[in-house]
Structures are given as C-alpha cells and as structure tokens.
Design an enzyme around this catalytic site. Structure first.
Site, short mmCIF file in Angstrom:
data_model
loop_
_atom_site.label_atom_id
_atom_site.label_comp_id
_atom_site.label_asym_id
_atom_site.label_seq_id
_atom_site.Cartn_x
_atom_site.Cartn_y
_atom_site.Cartn_z
N ARG A 261 0.82 -1.22 -0.08
CA ARG A 261 -0.11 -0.03 0.00
C ARG A 261 0.97 1.13 0.17
O ARG A 261 1.74 1.12 0.79
CB ARG A 261 -0.93 -0.19 1.20
CG ARG A 261 -1.87 -1.09 1.14
CD ARG A 261 -2.72 -1.17 2.38
NE ARG A 261 -3.60 -2.39 2.43
CZ ARG A 261 -4.66 -2.58 3.35
NH1 ARG A 261 -4.77 -1.74 4.46
NH2 ARG A 261 -5.17 -3.62 3.46
N ARG A 276 2.18 1.03 10.45
CA ARG A 276 1.90 1.38 9.18
C ARG A 276 2.84 1.29 7.98
O ARG A 276 3.66 2.28 8.16
CB ARG A 276 0.94 2.61 9.19
CG ARG A 276 0.14 2.97 7.98
CD ARG A 276 -0.34 4.41 8.05
NE ARG A 276 -1.30 4.44 9.24
CZ ARG A 276 -2.74 4.19 9.15
NH1 ARG A 276 -3.16 3.49 7.99
NH2 ARG A 276 -3.47 4.02 10.16
N GLU A 348 -6.45 -0.95 15.91
CA GLU A 348 -7.06 -1.87 14.85
C GLU A 348 -5.96 -3.11 14.33
O GLU A 348 -4.89 -2.78 14.22
CB GLU A 348 -7.48 -1.19 13.55
CG GLU A 348 -8.30 -2.22 12.41
CD GLU A 348 -8.07 -1.58 11.11
OE1 GLU A 348 -8.11 -2.47 10.05
OE2 GLU A 348 -8.02 -0.37 10.90
N SER A 351 -10.13 -6.13 10.26
CA SER A 351 -11.29 -5.55 9.94
C SER A 351 -12.05 -6.72 8.91
O SER A 351 -11.74 -7.28 8.11
CB SER A 351 -11.10 -4.51 9.04
OG SER A 351 -12.19 -3.59 8.75
N ARG A 390 0.95 -6.19 12.87
CA ARG A 390 0.31 -5.65 13.80
C ARG A 390 0.06 -6.60 15.00
O ARG A 390 0.30 -6.19 16.21
CB ARG A 390 -1.11 -5.11 13.58
CG ARG A 390 -0.89 -3.84 12.73
CD ARG A 390 -2.16 -3.16 12.70
NE ARG A 390 -1.75 -2.00 11.53
CZ ARG A 390 -2.69 -0.85 11.77
NH1 ARG A 390 -3.88 -0.72 12.43
NH2 ARG A 390 -2.37 0.04 10.77
#
Length: 426
Positions: A261, A276, A348, A351, A390
């Site tokens: 990403r 991230r 988070e 999801s 994460r």
C-alpha cells in the site's frame, strides 16, 4: 456497484444511504442519465427497425415498378444510416458517464450501522480479556523491537520510509504468527488455503472496489499490473464472471500474503514503528455466500478472527464502524482492536466486512438457485485473520519483560520449536 433499477425504484432511499456516508444526493443525476441513455437506445432500435422495414419495401416498390416510391424509401434508408452512428455514439457516451458515476459511489450502509463521520463515532460491541498488569512501565514496540531484530534503520536504508527489516527472533516470531493463523483458519474453521497472485489486472482491482477511485493508494508495475493491497482482491475475484451452483456455496478462502500500500491517504500517521508499512503480511479470509447466509457469515468470520486473538491471550474489543468510517465496498464492518500497553490504547488489528452484492455486481459473480433458471448475485465478505505485523507488535508489547525479553504465548511455542522466550541482544 449499484443497480440503477433499484435507484429508479426508490431514489430517496438511495440518497439517504449516501447521506449517511457524508455524500451529496446523486439519484436524480443518475436517473436523468439513465433516461437519456434509454431514450437513445429506443431511438436506435426504432431506427434499425424502420431501416429494415424500408429496405424490404424498396424491393416491393421496385417489383411494382414504382420508382418514385423506391427512391423515397432509399433516401429514407440512407438518412437513417447516416443518423445511426451519432445516436450510437450518444448512447455510448451517456452509458459510460452513468457507469463512471455508479463505479465511484460506495456501498450503502445496512440499517444497523451507526451514524457518524469518523472513528470517534464507532461503537464498542464487546470487550474480551483485560489488560494485564506488567508490574513495570510498559514500552512501545519500537523501543523493544530493535534488540529482538526489528531493524527499522536497515529497512529504511534498503527501501525508504515505512519499510522494516526483520532479523533473528523478530523474523522467527513473525513467521510463526502467520503460520499459526493460517493453520487455525484452514484446519479448524474450514477455510481453503490459497496461494494467490500478488499482481493482478485492472479488472480484479475494479471488481473489489479499489479502482477507479483509489488508484493513488496502490502500487502499479510498468506493465500495467497492480500489487495487491490485500489478498481480498485475488481471493474474491476467484469467482469473477462465474455462475456457481447453489450447493457449491459457501466458498471460504484464506491466504497469507504480502500486501502493498502506498499509504497516500495516511501521510503523517504512524510514521514510527511497525504499525503502518508500505509492505506487510496479512492472513485474509474471504467468503462467497448466498444472500440469506451473509448475516450469519459475517458473525462467523468475525468470530474466527476473535478466536485467534483469544488463543494468543491478547486483550481486544469488537467495534462496529459508523457509516462514515467504513471502507468503500463495505455495507457493515466490525473492527477488532487489540490492546497495546506501550501506547496505552486499542489499535485496529482486524477488519471484517460484509459487502452484500456490491462487489458481485462489479465482478458479475452469480449463482443459480436450485430448481431455478434465473441467476442471482452472490454476497461477498472479507476479513483479516489477522494482520501479521500488527499482531507481532501486540505480542511484543503485551508479553514484554522488564529486562527487554518477550515471553512467547503458549500457542505459538510449537511453531518456534518449543521456544518460550525471545532474548534481546546484549
């Protein structure tokens, strides 16, 4: 992708759904374009019918030696032939404009999705586990990690910001986490393991909703392919263009892949540490189901991700995202947020979304109900089970020891040859 027929049937409801997403009403514009397109189609069809009719009449007029009538009919046919290209071009233009507008609109939130504009309006559904008392001042993972092989400096040297090199203990733990997650999902929850392509075509990105709106968040190769931002893209598109038998459903796929990403929309956020990254690994779950099964499947998928967190002994909570905070293709999303003692907050880690038939319409993915000739669109769901990096962060922070070591959760020890502790470099 939205069905223009449903928009025509209830434009007020469609605009109300968009308003919950913070978007202006657009139903009237869509309906006007659709009417213009359909009007042009009617003109084209009438012109073709009249051309065929007149062409036949020419032969009859000539057979009757009515040259005046034949000439008039020939002139009419010529005029129709001259007018048709412009009408067909107008039909293509309005159709492309309509399709472009529809493709840029997100899915509508389901009725039980809370209203709101951002993460501050998300609802806590349930909390699992309690943050443990470490007995000392907790440190963040970027302080613990370097002594265990989380090498931020070398990652930046090799590839630039938001890249990390993992070595030694950190690399072993990272590998163990991914294999543990995939094994639980495949062996105990019925997901079929898949090793999908990491590069996909435009059509695949369009099918799951990344294109055309989010091109800037993606990495594109020089030959026009795209690096996947999540295995959701590859796994969901397995059924693109298919007509499935009802008894073939549900389909459940899981894959452990690198994800890529650009993080164009996250400038300045989480620039430190391993939260991230431009490149990271994630175990992804995808389900393809009939519409009447999608509600239960959403709960099932989310519980599968929760099971992994529970086995790891990590405190977490389930959040129901508000309408303004959901992803583009989602109709309802549950986020799982794990407790990070170093940050003293939940973050988070998974999801899980139901997309209803939104992606299926874009992919033209259907099934045929038993005993019926007509087909229907499938429902698609996707979820993280879990984001490996994460989860590594969560294990480092929750199992940290005062001397800089990290205890290994019991369930991971078989994946680490019985190792019960990561030792920091001295």
């Amino acid at each position: 992708m939205h069905d223009i027929r449903l928009i025509r049937d209830d434009p007020a409801a469609f605009d109300a759904g968009l308003a919950r997403r913070g978007l202006a009403p657009v139903a009237a514009t869509l309906i006007a374009l659709d009417e213009a397109r359909r009007g042009t189609i009617t003109q084209v069809q009438a012109g073709l019918a009249r051309r065929n009719e007149a062409s036949k009449a020419i032969g009859a007029a000539k057979a009757a030696r009515d040259e005046a009538a034949a000439a008039a009919l020939m002139a009419e046919v010529a005029a129709i032939k001259q007018a048709l290209p412009a009408l067909e071009a107008e039909e293509a233009r309005t159709g492309a404009e309509l399709d472009g507008l529809l493709a840029a609109l997100p899915n509508l939130p389901l009725a039980d999705v809370p209203d709101g504009v951002d993460e501050d309006d998300n609802l806590v559904v349930a909390e699992h586990g309690r943050p443990r008392d470490l007995g000392f001042s907790a440190r963040e993972h970027d302080a613990i990690g370097p002594a265990l092989g989380l090498d931020f400096e070398t990652g930046v040297k090799l590839a630039g910001a938001r890249f990390t090199l993992l070595r030694g203990p950190a690399a072993r733990l990272h590998r163990a986490l991914g294999q543990f997650m995939l094994s639980v999902l495949a062996d105990e929850h019925g997901y079929e393991q898949v090793v999908p392509p990491l590069l996909v075509r435009d059509e695949a990105m369009f099918g799951t909703g990344q294109l055309p709106k989010f091109a800037d968040d993606l990495f594109r190769t020089t030959d026009g392919r795209w690096l996947i931002p999540t295995a959701e893209v590859s796994l969901t598109n397995i059924v693109a263009g298919s007509i499935l038998a009802e008894d073939a459903l549900p389909l459940r796929f899981a894959a452990l892949t690198p994800c890529f990403r650009s993080e164009a929309g996250a400038a300045g956020r989480d620039t430190r540490g391993f939260i991230r990254q431009h490149q990271f690994e994630k175990v992804e779950m995808v389900s393809i189901v009939t519409p009447d099964a999608s509600e239960a499947e959403h709960e099932r998928m989310t519980s599968c991700a929760e099971d992994i967190l529970t086995r790891l002994g990590l405190p977490f909570r389930r959040m129901k995202l508000c309408a303004g905070d959901m992803g583009f293709a989602a109709a309802r999303t549950y986020d799982l947020e794990v407790w990070l003692p170093g940050q003293n907050r939940y973050r988070e880690i998974s999801s899980c979304s139901t997309c209803t038939d939104f992606q299926a319409r874009r992919m033209n993915a259907r099934y045929r109900p038993a005993g019926e000739k007509a087909t229907r669109f499938v429902h698609t769901l996707n979820g993280s089970g879990l984001a490996v990096g994460r989860t590594l962060v969560a294990v480092l922070e929750n199992y940290q020891q005062e001397d800089g070591g990290v205890a290994i959760p019991d369930v991971l020890r078989p994946w680490l040859a019985g190792l019960n502790r990561l030792e920091p470099a001295r």
